[in-house]
Design a protein around this motif. Structure first.
Motif, PDB file in Angstrom:
ATOM      1  N   UNK A  18     -17.962  24.326 -17.065  1.00 41.52           N
ATOM      2  CA  UNK A  18     -18.073  25.165 -15.871  1.00 41.52           C
ATOM      3  C   UNK A  18     -19.516  25.615 -15.717  1.00 41.52           C
ATOM      4  N   UNK A  19     -19.858  26.005 -14.513  1.00 36.94           N
ATOM      5  CA  UNK A  19     -21.199  26.502 -14.217  1.00 36.94           C
ATOM      6  C   UNK A  19     -21.129  27.994 -13.923  1.00 36.94           C
ATOM      7  N   UNK A  20     -22.273  28.648 -13.967  1.00 34.69           N
ATOM      8  CA  UNK A  20     -22.321  30.074 -13.655  1.00 34.69           C
ATOM      9  C   UNK A  20     -23.598  30.386 -12.900  1.00 34.69           C
ATOM     10  N   UNK A  21     -23.609  31.549 -12.273  1.00 35.69           N
ATOM     11  CA  UNK A  21     -24.707  31.937 -11.398  1.00 35.69           C
ATOM     12  C   UNK A  21     -25.743  32.760 -12.137  1.00 35.69           C
ATOM     13  N   UNK A  22     -26.948  32.817 -11.581  1.00 37.50           N
ATOM     14  CA  UNK A  22     -27.978  33.728 -12.098  1.00 37.50           C
ATOM     15  C   UNK A  22     -27.680  35.175 -11.733  1.00 37.50           C
ATOM     16  N   UNK A  23     -26.823  35.361 -10.746  1.00 37.98           N
ATOM     17  CA  UNK A  23     -26.459  36.699 -10.290  1.00 37.98           C
ATOM     18  C   UNK A  23     -25.382  37.269 -11.208  1.00 37.98           C
ATOM     19  N   UNK A  24     -25.654  38.341 -11.949  1.00 33.80           N
ATOM     20  CA  UNK A  24     -24.668  38.874 -12.898  1.00 33.80           C
ATOM     21  C   UNK A  24     -23.415  39.430 -12.241  1.00 33.80           C
ATOM     22  N   UNK A  25     -23.456  39.722 -10.927  1.00 35.12           N
ATOM     23  CA  UNK A  25     -22.273  40.244 -10.249  1.00 35.12           C
ATOM     24  C   UNK A  25     -21.441  39.137  -9.611  1.00 35.12           C
ATOM     25  N   UNK A  26     -21.913  37.895  -9.660  1.00 35.99           N
ATOM     26  CA  UNK A  26     -21.159  36.784  -9.106  1.00 35.99           C
ATOM     27  C   UNK A  26     -19.898  36.553  -9.945  1.00 35.99           C
ATOM     28  N   UNK A  27     -18.823  36.177  -9.288  1.00 36.99           N
ATOM     29  CA  UNK A  27     -17.548  35.989  -9.984  1.00 36.99           C
ATOM     30  C   UNK A  27     -17.652  34.982 -11.114  1.00 36.99           C
ATOM     31  N   UNK A  28     -18.368  33.874 -10.898  1.00 37.31           N
ATOM     32  CA  UNK A  28     -18.470  32.843 -11.922  1.00 37.31           C
ATOM     33  C   UNK A  28     -19.239  33.329 -13.150  1.00 37.31           C
ATOM     34  N   UNK A  29     -20.076  34.330 -12.978  1.00 36.39           N
ATOM     35  CA  UNK A  29     -20.816  34.888 -14.104  1.00 36.39           C
ATOM     36  C   UNK A  29     -20.023  35.996 -14.780  1.00 36.39           C
ATOM     37  N   UNK A  30     -19.417  36.864 -13.996  1.00 31.13           N
ATOM     38  CA  UNK A  30     -18.655  37.977 -14.547  1.00 31.13           C
ATOM     39  C   UNK A  30     -17.459  37.502 -15.364  1.00 31.13           C
ATOM     40  N   UNK A  31     -16.890  36.367 -14.971  1.00 24.20           N
ATOM     41  CA  UNK A  31     -15.690  35.881 -15.654  1.00 24.20           C
ATOM     42  C   UNK A  31     -15.963  34.607 -16.448  1.00 24.20           C
ATOM     43  N   UNK A  32     -17.159  34.492 -16.996  1.00 20.12           N
ATOM     44  CA  UNK A  32     -17.493  33.344 -17.829  1.00 20.12           C
ATOM     45  C   UNK A  32     -16.580  33.257 -19.047  1.00 20.12           C
ATOM     46  N   UNK A  33     -16.259  34.397 -19.640  1.00 15.54           N
ATOM     47  CA  UNK A  33     -15.380  34.399 -20.806  1.00 15.54           C
ATOM     48  C   UNK A  33     -13.998  33.870 -20.469  1.00 15.54           C
ATOM     49  N   UNK A  34     -13.492  34.228 -19.290  1.00 17.33           N
ATOM     50  CA  UNK A  34     -12.190  33.730 -18.858  1.00 17.33           C
ATOM     51  C   UNK A  34     -12.231  32.214 -18.659  1.00 17.33           C
ATOM     52  N   UNK A  35     -13.314  31.726 -18.058  1.00 16.43           N
ATOM     53  CA  UNK A  35     -13.450  30.283 -17.867  1.00 16.43           C
ATOM     54  C   UNK A  35     -13.556  29.556 -19.203  1.00 16.43           C
ATOM     55  N   UNK A  36     -14.296  30.132 -20.143  1.00 17.31           N
ATOM     56  CA  UNK A  36     -14.426  29.515 -21.459  1.00 17.31           C
ATOM     57  C   UNK A  36     -13.073  29.490 -22.165  1.00 17.31           C
ATOM     58  N   UNK A  37     -12.319  30.562 -22.068  1.00 20.00           N
ATOM     59  CA  UNK A  37     -10.988  30.602 -22.668  1.00 20.00           C
ATOM     60  C   UNK A  37     -10.099  29.514 -22.074  1.00 20.00           C
ATOM     61  N   UNK A  38     -10.132  29.369 -20.758  1.00 17.53           N
ATOM     62  CA  UNK A  38      -9.289  28.365 -20.115  1.00 17.53           C
ATOM     63  C   UNK A  38      -9.673  26.955 -20.557  1.00 17.53           C
ATOM     64  N   UNK A  39     -10.983  26.670 -20.534  1.00 15.30           N
ATOM     65  CA  UNK A  39     -11.445  25.321 -20.854  1.00 15.30           C
ATOM     66  C   UNK A  39     -11.226  24.981 -22.329  1.00 15.30           C
ATOM     67  N   UNK A  40     -11.629  25.874 -23.219  1.00 15.66           N
ATOM     68  CA  UNK A  40     -11.667  25.541 -24.639  1.00 15.66           C
ATOM     69  C   UNK A  40     -10.354  25.786 -25.377  1.00 15.66           C
ATOM     70  N   UNK A  41      -9.513  26.671 -24.843  1.00 10.79           N
ATOM     71  CA  UNK A  41      -8.276  27.014 -25.558  1.00 10.79           C
ATOM     72  C   UNK A  41      -7.021  26.655 -24.752  1.00 10.79           C
ATOM     73  N   UNK A  42      -6.853  27.267 -23.598  1.00 10.63           N
ATOM     74  CA  UNK A  42      -5.599  27.099 -22.877  1.00 10.63           C
ATOM     75  C   UNK A  42      -5.381  25.666 -22.393  1.00 10.63           C
ATOM     76  N   UNK A  43      -6.380  25.041 -21.846  1.00 10.89           N
ATOM     77  CA  UNK A  43      -6.197  23.737 -21.207  1.00 10.89           C
ATOM     78  C   UNK A  43      -6.350  22.557 -22.154  1.00 10.89           C
ATOM     79  N   UNK A  44      -6.967  22.751 -23.329  1.00 12.93           N
ATOM     80  CA  UNK A  44      -7.295  21.579 -24.147  1.00 12.93           C
ATOM     81  C   UNK A  44      -6.896  21.656 -25.617  1.00 12.93           C
ATOM     82  N   UNK A  45      -6.289  22.734 -26.062  1.00 12.39           N
ATOM     83  CA  UNK A  45      -5.824  22.735 -27.445  1.00 12.39           C
ATOM     84  C   UNK A  45      -4.440  22.081 -27.553  1.00 12.39           C
TER      85      UNK A  45
END
Length: 271
Positions: free
Chosen positions: A244-271
């Motif tokens: 996943x990608x994220x923004x330089x803007x710390x208030x952008x949704x993709x940046x604020x929820x980077x941990x959620x995206x990492x959890x989905x990619x690395x644990x929920x969707x692929x373990x």
């Protein structure tokens, strides 16, 4: 897409405005301009016409000044409406911090290496073991919670530190399929004959690797460059990657929820 709960402003009104409590819902970005725009839209909504008849967008500035708040404070509060989860909470291990670090930096945990089997090699007549769905059952439970709660991104690890990232992207790759019936590889049942050294769904061509760039995410400490001239079994072998990608803007949704995206990619969707 993660639910974005916007800034909630709850404050006694100033004299000119009769509103006592109200909430504003923003999407994608939280800033002073976005808050003002949402407040104007709130005042213009038909259901608020009577209650807000003596209010204007200028009252928002007065409310902020009166209660010592600013857009940055409001946005910070809005980022964590349901609290915050850490990866240590998710893995439920005695030494959670060390387990998470090992999981993301070189593997070595059973979450990285366990392959589904029907029998325990040490006790073939014993109960079924190595059932991935059971051994990491808490991941499903935390997925439901993650839909309304922010997961803290592990920025403390060198290979995930955003300051070390030049292209604002996080990528995880898998060279092995470990579970049948997940539409992601050729592992089949029965496990002990049809799920040995099986390949994941191949969606990535790995043409070359700068070995020194992987020192923070694997157990190697080396340099040099490896090239894979062939394809599939003649090259790097089937490899499945998801990121996943994220923004330089710390208030952008993709940046604020980077941990959620990492959890989905690395644990929920692929373990």
């Amino acid at each position: 897409n993660w639910a974005l709960l916007a800034a909630i402003i709850s404050a006694p009104t100033v004299k000119a405005c009769s509103l006592k409590r109200f909430s504003l819902q923003l999407q994608n970005q939280c800033s002073l301009e976005a808050i003002k725009s949402a407040f104007s839209a709130y005042l213009a909504a038909p259901e608020n016409q009577i209650l807000a008849s003596d209010c204007t967008a200028a009252d928002l500035d007065a409310l902020l000044q009166q209660h010592g708040q600013n857009a940055e404070v409001l946005c910070a509060k809005a980022e964590q409406p349901g609290g915050e989860i850490t990866f240590n909470d998710i893995v439920l291990q005695e030494d959670g911090e060390k387990f998470v670090e090992s999981f993301y930096k070189g593997g070595g945990t059973y979450w990285n290496e366990e392959v589904q089997t029907n029998y325990d090699l040490d006790d073939p007549n014993g109960p079924t073991t190595n059932v991935l769905r059971d051994d990491i059952a808490q991941v499903d439970a935390y997925y439901e919670l993650s839909e309304s709660t922010r997961i803290r991104y592990p920025n403390e690890y060198d290979n995930f530190n955003v300051d070390n990232c030049a292209i604002n992207a996080v990528m995880c790759c898998w060279p092995l399929d470990r579970q049948a019936n997940d539409n992601n590889g050729n592992c089949k049942t029965p496990y002990d004959t049809e799920c040995i050294d099986k390949d994941p769904a191949d969606n990535t061509d790995v043409c070359g690797v700068h070995l020194d760039r992987g020192n923070t995410s694997n157990k190697l400490s080396t340099d040099g460059f490896t090239m894979f001239e062939g394809g599939n079994d003649d090259g790097e072998g089937p490899t499945h990657c998801h990121g996943f990608a994220f923004s330089n803007n710390p208030t952008d949704a993709e940046t604020r929820y980077m941990g959620n995206n990492l959890f989905y990619v690395s644990m929920y969707d692929h373990l």
